[in-house]
Every structure is written in C-alpha cells, then in structure tokens.
Design a protein around this motif. Sequence first.
Motif, PDB file in Angstrom:
ATOM      1  N   LYS A 158      -7.026  -8.308   0.585  1.00  0.00           N
ATOM      2  CA  LYS A 158      -6.279  -8.550   1.819  1.00  0.00           C
ATOM      3  C   LYS A 158      -6.786  -9.798   2.539  1.00  0.00           C
ATOM      4  O   LYS A 158      -5.993 -10.619   3.016  1.00  0.00           O
ATOM      5  CB  LYS A 158      -6.364  -7.320   2.733  1.00  0.00           C
ATOM      6  CG  LYS A 158      -5.619  -6.104   2.190  1.00  0.00           C
ATOM      7  CD  LYS A 158      -5.799  -4.878   3.074  1.00  0.00           C
ATOM      8  CE  LYS A 158      -5.057  -5.002   4.375  1.00  0.00           C
ATOM      9  NZ  LYS A 158      -5.117  -3.749   5.182  1.00  0.00           N
ATOM     10  N   LYS A 159      -8.107  -9.982   2.598  1.00  0.00           N
ATOM     11  CA  LYS A 159      -8.653 -11.176   3.248  1.00  0.00           C
ATOM     12  C   LYS A 159      -8.288 -12.428   2.471  1.00  0.00           C
ATOM     13  O   LYS A 159      -7.957 -13.468   3.060  1.00  0.00           O
ATOM     14  CB  LYS A 159     -10.175 -11.054   3.371  1.00  0.00           C
ATOM     15  CG  LYS A 159     -10.633 -10.081   4.452  1.00  0.00           C
ATOM     16  CD  LYS A 159     -12.146 -10.095   4.581  1.00  0.00           C
ATOM     17  CE  LYS A 159     -12.602  -9.143   5.686  1.00  0.00           C
ATOM     18  NZ  LYS A 159     -14.088  -9.145   5.814  1.00  0.00           N
ATOM     19  N   ALA A 160      -8.348 -12.347   1.138  1.00  0.00           N
ATOM     20  CA  ALA A 160      -8.022 -13.517   0.313  1.00  0.00           C
ATOM     21  C   ALA A 160      -6.571 -13.935   0.511  1.00  0.00           C
ATOM     22  O   ALA A 160      -6.267 -15.134   0.608  1.00  0.00           O
ATOM     23  CB  ALA A 160      -8.292 -13.210  -1.157  1.00  0.00           C
ATOM     24  N   ILE A 161      -5.676 -12.961   0.574  1.00  0.00           N
ATOM     25  CA  ILE A 161      -4.255 -13.276   0.739  1.00  0.00           C
ATOM     26  C   ILE A 161      -3.980 -13.811   2.138  1.00  0.00           C
ATOM     27  O   ILE A 161      -3.239 -14.794   2.313  1.00  0.00           O
ATOM     28  CB  ILE A 161      -3.401 -12.036   0.438  1.00  0.00           C
ATOM     29  CG1 ILE A 161      -3.552 -11.640  -1.037  1.00  0.00           C
ATOM     30  CG2 ILE A 161      -1.933 -12.283   0.772  1.00  0.00           C
ATOM     31  CD1 ILE A 161      -2.940 -10.299  -1.392  1.00  0.00           C
ATOM     32  N   ARG A 162      -4.591 -13.198   3.144  1.00  0.00           N
ATOM     33  CA  ARG A 162      -4.398 -13.692   4.512  1.00  0.00           C
ATOM     34  C   ARG A 162      -4.898 -15.136   4.628  1.00  0.00           C
ATOM     35  O   ARG A 162      -4.223 -15.999   5.205  1.00  0.00           O
ATOM     36  CB  ARG A 162      -5.135 -12.791   5.513  1.00  0.00           C
ATOM     37  CG  ARG A 162      -4.986 -13.263   6.960  1.00  0.00           C
ATOM     38  CD  ARG A 162      -5.722 -12.363   7.938  1.00  0.00           C
ATOM     39  NE  ARG A 162      -5.016 -11.106   8.131  1.00  0.00           N
ATOM     40  CZ  ARG A 162      -5.425  -9.935   7.669  1.00  0.00           C
ATOM     41  NH1 ARG A 162      -6.533  -9.867   6.938  1.00  0.00           N
ATOM     42  NH2 ARG A 162      -4.736  -8.841   7.898  1.00  0.00           N
ATOM     43  N   LEU A 187       7.108 -13.660   1.557  1.00  0.00           N
ATOM     44  CA  LEU A 187       6.839 -12.265   1.206  1.00  0.00           C
ATOM     45  C   LEU A 187       6.259 -12.263  -0.194  1.00  0.00           C
ATOM     46  O   LEU A 187       6.906 -12.726  -1.138  1.00  0.00           O
ATOM     47  CB  LEU A 187       8.135 -11.448   1.248  1.00  0.00           C
ATOM     48  CG  LEU A 187       8.061 -10.009   0.712  1.00  0.00           C
ATOM     49  CD1 LEU A 187       7.186  -9.135   1.608  1.00  0.00           C
ATOM     50  CD2 LEU A 187       9.462  -9.408   0.594  1.00  0.00           C
ATOM     51  N   THR A 188       5.024 -11.767  -0.350  1.00  0.00           N
ATOM     52  CA  THR A 188       4.388 -11.745  -1.660  1.00  0.00           C
ATOM     53  C   THR A 188       3.878 -10.349  -1.986  1.00  0.00           C
ATOM     54  O   THR A 188       3.555  -9.570  -1.088  1.00  0.00           O
ATOM     55  CB  THR A 188       3.206 -12.735  -1.744  1.00  0.00           C
ATOM     56  OG1 THR A 188       2.216 -12.382  -0.768  1.00  0.00           O
ATOM     57  CG2 THR A 188       3.677 -14.158  -1.504  1.00  0.00           C
ATOM     58  N   MET A 196      -1.778  -2.324  -5.059  1.00  0.00           N
ATOM     59  CA  MET A 196      -0.694  -3.251  -4.757  1.00  0.00           C
ATOM     60  C   MET A 196      -0.815  -3.698  -3.307  1.00  0.00           C
ATOM     61  O   MET A 196      -0.935  -2.873  -2.399  1.00  0.00           O
ATOM     62  CB  MET A 196       0.676  -2.592  -4.992  1.00  0.00           C
ATOM     63  CG  MET A 196       1.846  -3.552  -4.762  1.00  0.00           C
ATOM     64  SD  MET A 196       3.438  -2.876  -5.322  1.00  0.00           S
ATOM     65  CE  MET A 196       3.747  -1.657  -4.026  1.00  0.00           C
ATOM     66  N   VAL A 197      -0.808  -5.016  -3.106  1.00  0.00           N
ATOM     67  CA  VAL A 197      -0.918  -5.582  -1.765  1.00  0.00           C
ATOM     68  C   VAL A 197       0.347  -6.377  -1.460  1.00  0.00           C
ATOM     69  O   VAL A 197       0.687  -7.321  -2.179  1.00  0.00           O
ATOM     70  CB  VAL A 197      -2.155  -6.492  -1.637  1.00  0.00           C
ATOM     71  CG1 VAL A 197      -2.282  -7.000  -0.197  1.00  0.00           C
ATOM     72  CG2 VAL A 197      -3.425  -5.762  -2.044  1.00  0.00           C
ATOM     73  N   VAL A 198       1.033  -5.984  -0.398  1.00  0.00           N
ATOM     74  CA  VAL A 198       2.240  -6.677   0.054  1.00  0.00           C
ATOM     75  C   VAL A 198       1.897  -7.444   1.323  1.00  0.00           C
ATOM     76  O   VAL A 198       1.333  -6.876   2.270  1.00  0.00           O
ATOM     77  CB  VAL A 198       3.383  -5.681   0.323  1.00  0.00           C
ATOM     78  CG1 VAL A 198       4.592  -6.399   0.921  1.00  0.00           C
ATOM     79  CG2 VAL A 198       3.774  -4.957  -0.956  1.00  0.00           C
ATOM     80  N   GLU A 277      -1.623  -2.372   1.870  1.00  0.00           N
ATOM     81  CA  GLU A 277      -2.306  -2.135   0.605  1.00  0.00           C
ATOM     82  C   GLU A 277      -2.128  -0.672   0.222  1.00  0.00           C
ATOM     83  O   GLU A 277      -2.443   0.219   1.014  1.00  0.00           O
ATOM     84  CB  GLU A 277      -3.797  -2.465   0.749  1.00  0.00           C
ATOM     85  CG  GLU A 277      -4.599  -2.352  -0.534  1.00  0.00           C
ATOM     86  CD  GLU A 277      -6.057  -2.753  -0.319  1.00  0.00           C
ATOM     87  OE1 GLU A 277      -6.789  -1.949   0.297  1.00  0.00           O
ATOM     88  OE2 GLU A 277      -6.449  -3.850  -0.741  1.00  0.00           O
ATOM     89  N   ILE A 278      -1.591  -0.420  -0.973  1.00  0.00           N
ATOM     90  CA  ILE A 278      -1.372   0.959  -1.391  1.00  0.00           C
ATOM     91  C   ILE A 278      -1.888   1.153  -2.815  1.00  0.00           C
ATOM     92  O   ILE A 278      -1.968   0.206  -3.609  1.00  0.00           O
ATOM     93  CB  ILE A 278       0.116   1.374  -1.322  1.00  0.00           C
ATOM     94  CG1 ILE A 278       0.929   0.645  -2.399  1.00  0.00           C
ATOM     95  CG2 ILE A 278       0.697   1.138   0.049  1.00  0.00           C
ATOM     96  CD1 ILE A 278       2.312   1.225  -2.575  1.00  0.00           C
ATOM     97  N   LEU A 279      -2.250   2.383  -3.125  1.00  0.00           N
ATOM     98  CA  LEU A 279      -2.623   2.767  -4.478  1.00  0.00           C
ATOM     99  C   LEU A 279      -1.392   3.352  -5.145  1.00  0.00           C
ATOM    100  O   LEU A 279      -0.829   4.347  -4.674  1.00  0.00           O
ATOM    101  CB  LEU A 279      -3.747   3.804  -4.444  1.00  0.00           C
ATOM    102  CG  LEU A 279      -4.340   4.205  -5.802  1.00  0.00           C
ATOM    103  CD1 LEU A 279      -5.099   3.041  -6.425  1.00  0.00           C
ATOM    104  CD2 LEU A 279      -5.266   5.414  -5.634  1.00  0.00           C
ATOM    105  N   LEU A 280      -0.936   2.722  -6.219  1.00  0.00           N
ATOM    106  CA  LEU A 280       0.285   3.169  -6.890  1.00  0.00           C
ATOM    107  C   LEU A 280       0.094   4.538  -7.526  1.00  0.00           C
ATOM    108  O   LEU A 280      -0.931   4.808  -8.157  1.00  0.00           O
ATOM    109  CB  LEU A 280       0.708   2.148  -7.949  1.00  0.00           C
ATOM    110  CG  LEU A 280       1.237   0.815  -7.416  1.00  0.00           C
ATOM    111  CD1 LEU A 280       1.366  -0.199  -8.540  1.00  0.00           C
ATOM    112  CD2 LEU A 280       2.574   1.009  -6.712  1.00  0.00           C
TER     113      LEU A 280
END
Length: 380
Positions: A158-162, A187-188, A196-198, A277-280
């Motif tokens: 999450k930090k890397a994407i932000r 939107l990625t 999975m991180v949206v 962030e969710i666990l599929l």
Amino acid sequence: MAAGTGVEDGFTNDIMSGGEHEISQNSDHLNQLDMGKPPRHLSVVRHSISTATLLTPTDPNFDLGIVGVKSASDGKSEYMPMIRSGSCAEKGPKEYMEDEHICIDNLLEHLDRTEGFPSPGAFYGVFDGHGGTDAASYVRKNILKFILEDSQFPGCLKKAIRNAYMKADQAFAENSTLDVSSGTTALTTLVFGRMMVVANAGDCRAVLGKRGRAIELSNDHKPNSTSERHRIEQLGGVIYDGYLNGQLSVARALGDWHMKGPKGSACPLSSEPELQEILLMEDDEFLIMGCDGLWDVMSSQCAVTIARKELMIHNDPERCSRELVREALKRNTCDNLTVIVICFSPDPPPWIEIQTQTGHRRSISSQGLNFLKGVLDGNS
C-alpha cells in the motif's frame, strides 16, 4: 524487491503496446468508429457529465441466501487464484478517445528477477484522461515502474503504490515535452499471490463479484461527495455546479498542474489514491474495472449480474468486457468507455442455489438471471 527489476522504458513500452493491440481488436469486434486521439493543448478540461440517470446501487445487505460453497474466510485455505482477463475500450459518442488502460496477467514474465514475488502476480490499470491524452498515456507507461522501484516494495504494498502515484504525478509535471495541464484519473489493481490491492484517484471504479454480489472496492472521488467536499473546502477550494474550482468534475487526479500549487504543497485537487487491500477467497469470482462512462449508466450490482451471466455462458472475460461496453452504449452513455474484467478461476461461475423458506434448493436459470438483472437495473 527494490529497483533493478528490469522494468525500464523499453519494458513498459513493450507491455503497453499489447494493451493498444487489444483496444484495436476489441474495436474491430464492435464495428465502432475508429477511436480518434485529441490534439494536445485542448483548452477544454471539464469532464462531460452524462445526462443519463445514475442508477442507485442495491442495498449492500441484499442477500440471495447463497449456500453450498465452502468459504475460505478463515484465511487458512490453500486456495490460490488463477488469473486471466479481458478488456474493451471504445470512444463512444465523444469526439476523442482519452482513456488508456493496461492488462498484465503474468507480471513475473516481465521481470528479470523474481525473488520475493509470489505467483500469481498481475497488474491492471484504467486511466481516464481529460484535456488531452498526455497525462493518461504517461501514467499508463510509468506507474508500474514507479511501484516496483519504490523502497517499500514488496514489503508494504500500500505504501509503495501510494508513493508511486505521487511520484508519477511529480515526474509528469517535470516533463517539459508533455502538456502538464492535461490530467487523468487512475485506477490500478495489483494482485500479489492471494493479496489484491486496489488504488484509486478519481471516478473510475473497481467492483468485486463475490458469488453474485457486488462489492465496491473504490470510492468515486466526486467534488460533491461528503468527504471530498470537506477536504476541498479545508484547503481553500470551491465547488461550482459539481465542478472543482469550476473546472473539473473529479476531486482527485494526476496532472492538471495548472490547478495545483508548488511541489509539496497541499491543494484541493489531490493525486493521493485511496487504497483497499483484500485477501482473495474462493468465492471471489471476478473484478470489474471501469471508467465513469460505464458507471454513469449502470449500477455496480447490475454490472456484476451481467458479467456473471456472460461468464456462465462462455467463460470469456474479453467477451464479457465487450458486452458491458455494448450495454453502456445501449443506455446512451455520454463518455468514453473502458472496461477490464479479471477472473480469479479458470472455471465459469457456478450456478447459484438459493434456500427457500420451505427448505428446498433451486438453481437460478439463465432466464432467471436475466430477470434478476432487469430488477436490479430498474428496467424490468
């Protein structure tokens, strides 16, 4: 993994060219007009607002009484998703095509080093440009590189994407060959094993299909939404007729540097994404990523219902994305259309069984699903 993954400009160009090839193929299938690209330095930067009625999403507590499938909700299951996707992009009724998108089903194939990368690894993005295509094109080509090169990757996704969103915005501003007054929403989705991180900045939307139910994994960043209005007004911005400072119908975007202050200063138009962030789990069937041209005329639940019906018939995510685009065109969307459908299993969605009050189980037929779609859509 930090820098040195082999993701350079050449790598991004190779990957992105595949996305452009998919757009071309999908356009041929739909027999639509060729997608025109706008000239640079367009003076108009306002998004067009659809005159179509925005359908109200169904109650999130809506329950079909689904039974018969074991859930991996305890997180201890050895379930692992198998990723495949399809996409479709159309100009629609607008003069120019300003959307961009990217689909990478197997991220590991594009990396020189794979240590620390679980399988599967995948990456997807939808970028809805305005005021020209420079911002959308730049972000599409570079956002993944910024993620992979960030010092927080892969330890803290999450930090890397932000950080990557903010770096991409600044790098775009510093590129003298581009029109930095153009802008784009972003939107990625990054799939990293079962994680999975949206990430979203703008009004594109990601919706998870979970055994027939629509679960929204992003918020639409409209200036009039309660949280965005408060943030905008706290930073000295104003909203006129639904537009931020009378110019943009989104509250978050990359680019649009004619509306932003000096580097590092807070401004009403933010490039910082919101992340989920969710666990599929085993009952997570597919994800729909779409620009606002889709959601202007279709509720999240309606899109999931249509997609699930299509996947049960032919199990092809590309055909499914084309059907969602067709449906939005039928409903007279006023915008460009880009849709990505990501499936997490090689198998089609199973029949849904519902528990009646008498205790009997009944399967919903394709006709029943069509009827359900009509009810959810408000047009039955």
